[in-house]
Design a protein around this motif. Structure first.
Motif, PDB file in Angstrom:
ATOM      1  N   SER B 169      21.069   9.312 -55.757  1.00  0.00           N
ATOM      2  CA  SER B 169      20.055   8.434 -55.002  1.00  0.00           C
ATOM      3  C   SER B 169      20.746   7.612 -54.019  1.00  0.00           C
ATOM      4  N   PHE B 211      27.905   7.426 -44.761  1.00  0.00           N
ATOM      5  CA  PHE B 211      26.676   8.061 -45.005  1.00  0.00           C
ATOM      6  C   PHE B 211      26.054   7.431 -46.179  1.00  0.00           C
ATOM      7  N   THR B 213      22.304   7.217 -48.780  1.00  0.00           N
ATOM      8  CA  THR B 213      20.806   7.771 -48.766  1.00  0.00           C
ATOM      9  C   THR B 213      19.772   6.435 -48.707  1.00  0.00           C
ATOM     10  N   ASP B 214      20.148   5.515 -47.718  1.00  0.00           N
ATOM     11  CA  ASP B 214      19.068   4.503 -47.346  1.00  0.00           C
ATOM     12  C   ASP B 214      18.056   4.760 -46.511  1.00  0.00           C
ATOM     13  N   GLU B 215      17.031   4.572 -46.419  1.00  0.00           N
ATOM     14  CA  GLU B 215      16.099   4.732 -45.437  1.00  0.00           C
ATOM     15  C   GLU B 215      16.460   3.708 -44.322  1.00  0.00           C
ATOM     16  N   LEU B 216      15.847   4.017 -42.921  1.00  0.00           N
ATOM     17  CA  LEU B 216      16.053   3.220 -41.986  1.00  0.00           C
ATOM     18  C   LEU B 216      15.302   2.084 -41.917  1.00  0.00           C
ATOM     19  N   THR B 221      20.404   1.761 -42.717  1.00  0.00           N
ATOM     20  CA  THR B 221      20.576   2.994 -41.930  1.00  0.00           C
ATOM     21  C   THR B 221      21.320   3.843 -42.702  1.00  0.00           C
ATOM     22  N   PRO B 222      20.881   5.105 -42.739  1.00  0.00           N
ATOM     23  CA  PRO B 222      21.486   6.170 -43.790  1.00  0.00           C
ATOM     24  C   PRO B 222      22.646   6.612 -43.123  1.00  0.00           C
ATOM     25  N   VAL B 223      22.903   6.217 -41.641  1.00  0.00           N
ATOM     26  CA  VAL B 223      24.260   6.583 -41.181  1.00  0.00           C
ATOM     27  C   VAL B 223      24.903   5.337 -40.420  1.00  0.00           C
TER      28      VAL B 223
END
Lengths: 818, 365
Positions: B169, B211, B213-216, B221-223
């Motif tokens: 996660s 990277f 796994t966060d939503e924008l 930001t995921p990246v």
């Protein structure tokens, strides 16, 4: 973790007048971030304990309304109340006229339901005490009528929301954080576990044992004849409410309270639901337990459970089981207090997605020295505030080896760069309850039972500096070290980016996530290497679960987004990695730690990961330079991206060759394959109209994608050119040739024939039309002749000109255009 | 008399002079006059050719012809000079006046007109600026792959098998979950690679993409991008770390910037610290009722980056003797740095590739 300053102050003896900012500052210095400083239940004006003397029920309204006569100390007030969960004789909280409740709710004497209401009987929610709005708050009967209720309920007290770093589990309690705060504030600290409580004898009946390596201790205290119909004492309700924990029942409240105060999570079982002894063991594979939240959970063997002789009772440290849960009817209780392996609880709470206040503490490590004490104190509270008899205690434990660390006090200076004298170091260690045995500079340290974060000298150095003060670490620069600047590759990468921007393109940084659909939309066949995608096991979106093998999908989407936002002319580029499946079949390896991995191991790790070349790509559409009142506007055309690539290579002294190619996503007739020394580095040209359509774009779109690593590898330093100061002779030649003749072939012929006197040749016009003839075109070249040592004569140049015309006629069936 | 002698006759000379004067009079601009000058006063002009004949004459005829031609030349020269002045004045008074343009037209075209102008992304340029500060201190830029072996990203950095950051996660795993390959969650694996590739003294800076796994959303930001620094040498201390980061803070935010260290925790450093910047907008005066500081969210301090002395376990795993060498490491998020440095309020602007955002930053060199 939320704690009221009042609670902390019970054990950390700072003056009552100490400002919250001062406490926050000390906590921050110690490494605890304070996320928020909140005022609990902001009530102003008179709020008192009142006794309901008489209730008159008014029935003429939609619902029954109560008109109460309330004794508020020196007088009685008539108060209208809609709630019905109280009776005559109960003590309640009364807001008198002039009081202001949270939400700027002003209380005044007013006429309502045909009576004069002189105040309000309050619910917990109206006071900002908790979110419990089921009826008004009924208080215990031993309070003084007319006394200040704000003080009693802790309203207006300051609560700190403190975040605890993952290695400092010991600080997740008043006891833990209080000890360090007292140290930093230099005030007296009273350890909460030093309260005197009655001794408990060994339980005659209850057997307990530990059947796993992942637990080291269990203490069970048994109670009989337990009974309670009263709520938890108000001080406990208050502190739990301030910490954001709901009050539920006396046993639950007591266990939560002691967890916050001492740091030991506790669990209470209904003893009558348990058969035989109690053990800690690993779950049997596939064992099913229904937890408190009514979910039947299938457990695996890595999960620790508390079990009786027949079945699992609870998931250790994570969540209780439904069957053995205590209820109103429970008369015989068992209070369980245990010490589990940190990693085991962390794995379980994560895999079941059940984080809790208890699991947070177990994951970070609890103090094995307090587990018995906490269980006994909990039982003691249950007897004290409810009713019952403590019948005994059962304990099982594995031997926990104390941790000793060899420490050289000179390490402080070596790692921090400041001289802290040894006496101070020793004093700090002692203040942290770290035992010291000295033999010269060889110190043997024994860490206290609650510290699970201290293993090495560096950990000890951190502790010393933390207490001494991080803010006192001086600011110095290391002695100068010689470096050689950017590598050739790094310089090239930067120059490429600057060059692209100077050529008019805007840099974008796209996410590398794509889908196979996006790749096939570009017309890339499933056999193409770019369709062999690396997939993520846990993508954010199933729409784009793969890693890109080309920068073009991202750029095309970015172009479409710009167009959709009303930007007509788009020129964008990106430098970035693409990801191809590793060509070697290597298994996941994990080299051993604490020594350098072998070169074979390093090479295997590098073969494990995808091959990740760095690419450079661009997409262009619309006007290159806008049309307007100035002369010469231009639209982007098929040659622009090709020319850009040639220009980028020329910048680094690289000669490229171009051939027509068919390569998705490009137009089959308008795509250049670009090579350096016969190695293909990429493609450029116009995109296939079908690709453009599918991308939601319209008109002509152009682009390129090249491997940046190839440019970097071939880049050479440009040497100074030599050139002649003699006059130039210019000559234009137009040839009529077949439609398929290639410009570069003609130029090759011209150059070879002309020899060294030809300084340059350039194609300046291409013309097709009826005057030239069917399937023919005219190509016009601009030639420049120059000698290095003399002025060329017109005879010399005419002779060469003639030779060129002959050669073009012979090799390309070309004739001079009339 | 030869035909040539006719060239010097009074008749011929007068004709040459009158034809010259007439053409000079008719000249419309300086370019025409230049051509007329060449035809009537140049080396091949009738008067010049006549002048060449003088040598073949004798006596009085010679002196008369000389006089005649001399007068003719000065008449023509004077006419040329006068007309030149006239035409120059004319150019100043009418032609250049008529050619006047409206220079404000250039600004009337908003962004982009006839010039082709592009721009680089501010994340690229801020990474370069930071790298350059360190290159000036003798550092080198180190690099590593974005899809990285789990061993480099976690194990080798003293991050235990059950550390929460390893959960799916938080971390992107390359299929399958036990492949041993993750999208690197930090630039720290470059530390380990740098230590394995080099021998101390090591001074490297590693900017790059990471990277999680966060939503924008507005702040995630995921990246995203980090810059990592690592120094391993004899006698490096936390004071050197503080000095180094203070220097960086000053170059990024000005000489006046104040910093503070506070204790923190990272598995790969021990002791560990967090570096805070005193808010350069509200100057840490955060308690004012009438000023809502968006830069520090009224906290007075801005959390900038994590740092510390390289954990001895990490040095040993890199094959470096932790009793002889010490090292420091630090890392900071570039998006955050950019956001509070340039007043960017929404992460979407940094990732959506809208050229109106990027073009504002120019080449950013």
């Amino acid at each position: 973790m939320k704690l009221s300053i009042n609670w902390i102050n019970e054990y950390v003896k700072f003056p009552k007048t100490t400002k919250p900012e001062v406490i926050v500052e000390h906590l921050v210095k110690l490494g605890y971030e304070v996320e928020a400083v909140e005022i609990f239940g902001n009530v102003q004006g008179p709020l008192v304990v009142g006794k309901v003397e008489k209730i008159e029920i008014l029935n003429e309204f939609k619902k029954p309304i109560r008109y109460c006569t309330v004794n508020v100390g020196n007088k009685t007030q008539g108060i209208i109340c809609g709630a019905s969960n109280f009776k005559e004789g109960d003590l309640v909280v009364v807001a008198l006229p002039g009081a202001i409740l949270p939400g700027d709710f002003k209380i005044s004497e007013r006429e309502t339901y045909g009576k004069v209401s002189q105040g309000m009987i309050c619910s917990a929610k109206e006071l900002g005490f908790s979110d419990n709005h089921e009826g008004i708050m009924v208080l215990a009967n031993d309070l003084k009528i007319g006394s200040d209720a704000k003080n009693l309920l802790g309203l207006g007290e300051t609560v700190l929301d403190i975040s605890i770093l993952p290695d400092r589990g010991y600080a997740m309690s008043v006891r833990g954080i209080g000890r360090e705060l007292a140290l930093s504030m230099n005030v007296k600290y009273v350890d909460p576990i030093l309260q005197k409580i009655p001794k408990v004898k060994k339980s005659p009946k209850l057997k307990t044992k530990i059947n796993t390596k992942d637990a080291s201790k269990i203490a069970l205290v048994t109670l009989s004849d337990y009974k309670t119909d009263s709520t938890s004492p108000i001080f406990m309700q208050k502190r739990l409410a301030q910490s954001g924990i709901r009050t539920i029942s006396l046993p639950v409240d007591v266990t939560n309270y002691l967890m916050l105060e001492i740091g030991q999570p506790l669990h209470a079982f209904d003893a009558d639901k348990i058969s035989g002894g109690i053990q800690i063991r690993n779950s049997k594979q596939g064992e099913i337990l229904e937890t408190l939240d009514h979910v039947k959970r299938k457990l695996d063997s890595s999960t620790l459970v508390i079990a009786d002789n027949k079945k699992a009772l609870s998931i250790a440290g994570v969540m209780g089981g439904l069957e053995s849960e205590i209820t109103d009817k429970s008369r015989n209780l068992i209070i369980e207090s245990a010490v589990f392996d940190k990693a085991s609880i962390s794995r379980t709470s994560r895999s079941l997605k059940l984080p809790s206040e208890a699991s947070k503490r177990f994951e970070r490590g609890t103090d094995p020295a307090v587990s018995e004490y906490a269980a006994i104190l909990a039982a003691h509270y249950l007897v004290k505030y409810g009713k019952g008899k403590i019948t005994g205690i059962s304990i099982a434990k594995n031997i926990i080896k104390p941790i000793t660390i060899n420490f050289n006090p000179n390490e402080v200076k070596r790692l921090i760069g400041v001289d802290i004298d040894k006496a101070t170091i020793q004093k700090i260690l002692k203040s942290l309850n770290i035992g010291v045995t000295k033999t010269g500079d060889k110190w043997k340290l024994r860490t206290p039972s609650w510290r699970h974060d201290l293993h090495h000298q560096a950990d000890i150095v951190e502790e010393i500096v933390r207490i001494w003060g991080y803010h006192k670490i001086p600011s110095r620069l290391p002695t100068t070290h010689l470096g050689s600047g950017l590598s050739k590759a790094q310089k090239t990468k930067r120059a490429l980016s600057i060059k692209m921007a100077s050529l008019g393109a805007n840099e974008v940084l796209n996410y590398p996530f794509v889908s196979l659909d996006q790749i096939s939309q570009l017309g890339i066949s499933s056999k193409d290497q770019r369709a062999n995608l690396v997939r993520l096991a846990n993508p954010l979106s199933e729409d784009t679960p793969n890693l890109r093998t080309t920068l073009l999908p991202g750029l095309i989407i970015a172009a479409a987004r710009n167009i959709s936002r009303g930007i007509d002319n788009v020129a964008i580029f990106e430098q970035g990695s693409v990801y191809h499946q590793s060509t070697k079949n290597v298994k996941n390896i994990k080299p051993k730690l604490m020594k350098r991995p072998t070169n074979i191991e390093i090479s295997n790790l590098n073969h494990l990961i995808p091959v990740q070349p760095k690419m450079l790509a661009g997409v262009f559409m619309g006007d290159k330079n806008q049309s307007g009142w100035w002369p010469n506007s231009q639209k982007y055309s098929w040659h622009d991206p090709i020319e850009m690539v040639v220009e980028l290579c020329t910048e680094f002294g690289i000669e490229v060759s171009l051939t027509n190619a068919k390569h998705a996503p490009f137009h089959p007739g308008r795509c250049a394959e670009i090579s350096i020394n016969k190695k293909i580095i990429g493609y450029a040209g116009e995109f296939h109209p079908g690709v453009v359509e599918k991308s939601g774009l319209s008109g002509k779109v152009y682009g390129f994608e090249i491997c940046m690593d190839d440019i970097i590898e071939n880049a050479i330093d440009q040497m100074a050119p030599t050139f002649s100061a003699m006059p130039v002779v210019k000559e234009d030649l137009a040839f009529v040739v077949g439609k398929d003749a290639m410009a570069l072939d003609l130029i090759t012929t011209i150059q070879r024939t002309a020899g060294s006197l030809l300084e340059s040749v350039r194609l300046f016009d291409v013309y097709e039309g009826s005057s030239i003839g069917q399937n023919k075109k005219s190509m016009a070249f601009n030639l420049r002749f120059r000698a290095t040592d003399r002025t060329l004569t017109s005879d010399e140049v005419s002779k060469i000109r003639l030779q060129i015309v002959e050669a073009v006629a012979k090799e390309h069936s070309g004739s001079l255009r009339a | 008399m030869s035909q040539d002698s006719n060239l010097v006759s009074a008749e011929s000379i007068n004709l040459a002079v009158s034809s010259a004067l007439s053409e000079i009079d008719k000249a419309n601009d300086l370019d025409e006059l230049k051509l007329i000058k060449l035809n009537h006063a140049g080396d091949r002009s009738p008067i010049a050719l006549a002048n060449r004949e003088i040598g073949s004459l004798q006596g009085e005829a010679k002196s008369e012809a000389g006089k005649r031609i001399g007068q003719a030349r000065s008449v023509v020269k004077e006419a040329l000079d006068n007309r030149m002045v006239e035409l120059q004045n004319n150019r100043e008074d009418s032609i250049l006046v008529a050619e006047k343009v409206d220079v404000t037209q250039v600004l009337a075209n908003a962004k982009s007109s006839s010039l082709v102008v592009g721009a680089r992304h501010p994340l690229t340029t801020i990474a370069e600026h930071i790298a350059d500060v360190f290159i000036a201190m003798g550092y080198e830029i180190a690099e590593g792959p974005e899809a990285e072996a789990e061993w480099f990203n976690f194990d080798s950095l003293n991050i235990s098998e059950d550390h929460p950051s390893r959960s799916s996660s938080d971390t992107f795993y390359v299929e399958s979950l036990d492949s041993g390959v993750v999208m690197r969650t930090q630039t720290s694996p470059v530390q380990m690679r740098a230590m394995l590739e080099r021998k101390p003294p090591i001074y490297v800076i590693a900017p790059g993409k990471v990277f999680r796994t966060d939503e924008l959303d507005a702040t995630h930001t995921p990246v995203f991008h980090q810059v990592e620094g690592l120094a391993v040498d004899k006698n490096l201390t936390m004071a050197d770390l503080k000095g180094t980061l203070d220097h960086l803070a000053k170059t990024m935010f000005g000489e006046e910037i104040e910093t503070r260290f506070r204790p923190s925790y990272f598995p790969f450093t021990e002791p560990s610290a967090e570096l805070d910047l005193k808010c350069f907008v509200c100057k840490g005066v955060n308690k004012k009722e009438d000023f809502d500081c968006k830069t520090c969210r009224n906290e007075g301090w801005i959390e900038w980056g994590g740092c510390g002395m390289v954990n001895p376990n990490v040095l040993e795993t890199a094959g470096i003797d932790s009793t002889r060498y010490s090292g420091f490491a630090f890392g900071m998020g570039l998006e955050r740095t950019l956001m509070f440095r340039y007043g960017i309020t929404d992460m979407h602007d940094l990732v959506e590739a809208d050229i109106r955002f990027t073009s504002n930053f120019g080449l950013g060199i």
